[in-house]
Enzyme design. Structure first.
Site, short mmCIF file in Angstrom:
data_model
loop_
_atom_site.label_atom_id
_atom_site.label_comp_id
_atom_site.label_asym_id
_atom_site.label_seq_id
_atom_site.Cartn_x
_atom_site.Cartn_y
_atom_site.Cartn_z
N HIS A 1 0.76 -1.21 0.03
CA HIS A 1 -0.02 0.07 -0.04
C HIS A 1 0.91 1.41 -0.10
O HIS A 1 0.61 2.21 -0.83
CB HIS A 1 -0.93 0.08 1.34
CG HIS A 1 -2.18 -0.75 0.99
ND1 HIS A 1 -3.05 -0.55 -0.15
CD2 HIS A 1 -2.92 -1.77 1.78
CE1 HIS A 1 -3.93 -1.45 -0.03
NE2 HIS A 1 -4.17 -1.83 1.04
N LYS B 1 2.84 5.77 -7.47
CA LYS B 1 1.88 6.29 -8.37
C LYS B 1 2.08 8.11 -8.55
O LYS B 1 2.32 8.49 -9.28
CB LYS B 1 0.61 6.15 -7.71
CG LYS B 1 -0.61 6.68 -8.27
CD LYS B 1 -2.17 6.04 -7.99
CE LYS B 1 -2.23 5.95 -6.31
NZ LYS B 1 -2.41 7.39 -5.82
N GLU C 1 1.27 3.84 -3.50
CA GLU C 1 0.89 5.30 -3.32
C GLU C 1 2.20 6.22 -3.54
O GLU C 1 1.91 7.11 -4.49
CB GLU C 1 0.58 5.71 -1.99
CG GLU C 1 0.07 6.97 -1.76
CD GLU C 1 -1.06 7.37 -2.60
OE1 GLU C 1 -1.09 8.77 -2.88
OE2 GLU C 1 -1.72 6.74 -2.89
#
Length: 410
Positions: free
Chosen positions: A247, A254, A251
């Site tokens: 996770h 991205k 993030e």
């Protein structure tokens, strides 16, 4: 209590405030990664887990439910918050119902595991529901510094509490449902006793690269460097929850990819994202550096704010394997909570005009990876009662004084 008044409106939940008061008097009991591993691997006892969880889960739920009462009345009055409170109330009562049940009864243990599955599923959309409540409140009433400070403090604790309760429920249900995940046979619940950090990095990069190319038709490459100071030339393995690490990395990748592509949209080539992973005596550190133009210092902390998110509200909430709540702009603040959950951290260092470095700190030793849990006490109460005072540093004026006209002669 506002929270109690809300609950007492329904006769079916009249006992909830009493149970919240009862269990909020206890402090949560944080577990270390080593305790999770030792318990799950050494002839795991479902009865022991049941006896612990039927007390610990209500304590964790009640501690955070006490803090809900200190949110602004108008935020508590939003449809989203009313729905969320009803979920927490129902889950608390369902678990409390097992307090007097016989741990030696196999049916009781089976029903408890199924109840945890139901509670976990009920709470699947807690994060977007709370986020939607904040959006509803902000759109209707705006934001003031005191409310922003209190909501930020509360949501960090609320989402951390949720991470912890899901961790406990996942461990119990995954270990005692009688099956082994064929893709990860060595996992103990959701924990990988030998998590290959570089593999998780590559996995997160590949998923981000695919999304980036779908949207921009191009993506930056990744350069990865490994440093193992404990055992040179050995792979970087730690005891960790791969989904949590994924996770965080997804993030960050991205954000780095979007910034890189948009900053260099007229360039024939894109500068790579450079990742360095280092395992030391105490920490495992992951540094991700991009050349995406950077962010001004003034805006860095705002990137971690729930109230200042500029992202549009998503129309559809996708629970597939994505970064948590990217659509609400919650990706970074929740990623930082995942890092802090086991005593790590996530920090951003930016050079405006050049790029940003994101650093994830994780504990190298499983005995030091201890849950970081919120507890409701007088210290927490003071945070909600603090008002904004005048700054004790001079604020720079937009119109500098003409010193020649000063009354003071030095």
């Amino acid at each position: 209590m506002k929270f109690a008044q809300f609950l007492l409106k329904s006769s079916s939940v009249a006992g909830i405030p009493k149970q919240v008061e009862r269990f909020a008097k206890f402090s949560p009991s944080p577990l270390s990664m080593k305790q999770f591993i030792d318990f799950g691997s050494a002839d795991a006892c479902e009865k022991t887990s049941f006896v612990f969880l039927r007390q610990e889960l209500p304590v964790r739920l009640a501690n955070i439910m006490k803090e809900i009462d200190f949110l602004p009345d108008k935020l508590l009055g939003t449809p989203s918050l009313k729905l969320l409170i009803s979920w927490y109330s129902q889950s608390l009562m369902e678990i409390v119902d097992f307090l007097e049940k016989d741990p030696d009864d196999k049916d009781v243990l089976t029903n408890f595991t199924q109840t945890l599955v139901n509670v976990r599923n009920r709470h699947n959309n807690v994060v977007p529901t709370m986020a939607q409540g904040v959006v509803e409140y902000k759109d209707a009433f705006g934001v003031d510094p005191v409310t922003n400070q209190n909501v930020q403090y509360f949501l960090d604790r609320f989402y951390m509490s949720r991470i912890s309760t899901r961790m406990l429920m996942n461990q119990h249900t995954l270990i005692f449902d009688g099956s082994v995940n064929p893709a990860h046979p060595k996992h103990i619940g959701s924990i990988d006793p030998s998590c290959d950090v570089v593999e998780v990095i590559k996995d997160a990069y590949d998923t981000s690269k695919m999304l980036c190319e779908q949207y921009y038709l191009t993506s930056p490459d990744m350069e990865i460097t490994e440093v193992n100071s404990k055992n040179p030339d050995q792979p970087l393995h730690i005891v960790y929850v791969p989904s949590h690490l994924y996770h965080m990395l997804f993030e960050l990748f991205k954000n780095a990819m979007r910034a890189t592509v948009e900053t260099h949209e007229t360039s024939p080539t894109l500068p790579p994202i450079k990742v360095r992973v280092s395992l030391g005596t105490e920490d495992l550190t992951i540094k991700m550096a991009d050349r995406g133009g950077g962010v001004p210092l003034r805006k860095i902390e705002r990137l971690f704010s729930y109230m200042y998110s500029t992202a549009p509200s998503p129309v559809h909430i996708d629970n597939s394997r994505n970064a948590p709540l990217a659509g609400f702009g919650y990706g970074l603040p929740i990623s930082r909570l995942y890092a802090k959950y086991f005593q790590g951290d996530l920090q951003l260092y930016s050079m405006e005009g050049y790029g940003t470095s994101a650093v994830i700190y994780l504990k190298a030793l499983s005995s030091e990876s201890v849950e970081r849990l919120p507890v409701f006490n007088k210290s927490a109460l003071r945070h909600y009662q603090t008002s904004m005072e005048a700054d004790d540093w001079c604020m720079p004026s937009k119109d500098p004084k003409k010193l020649g006209n000063s009354k003071w002669i030095l």
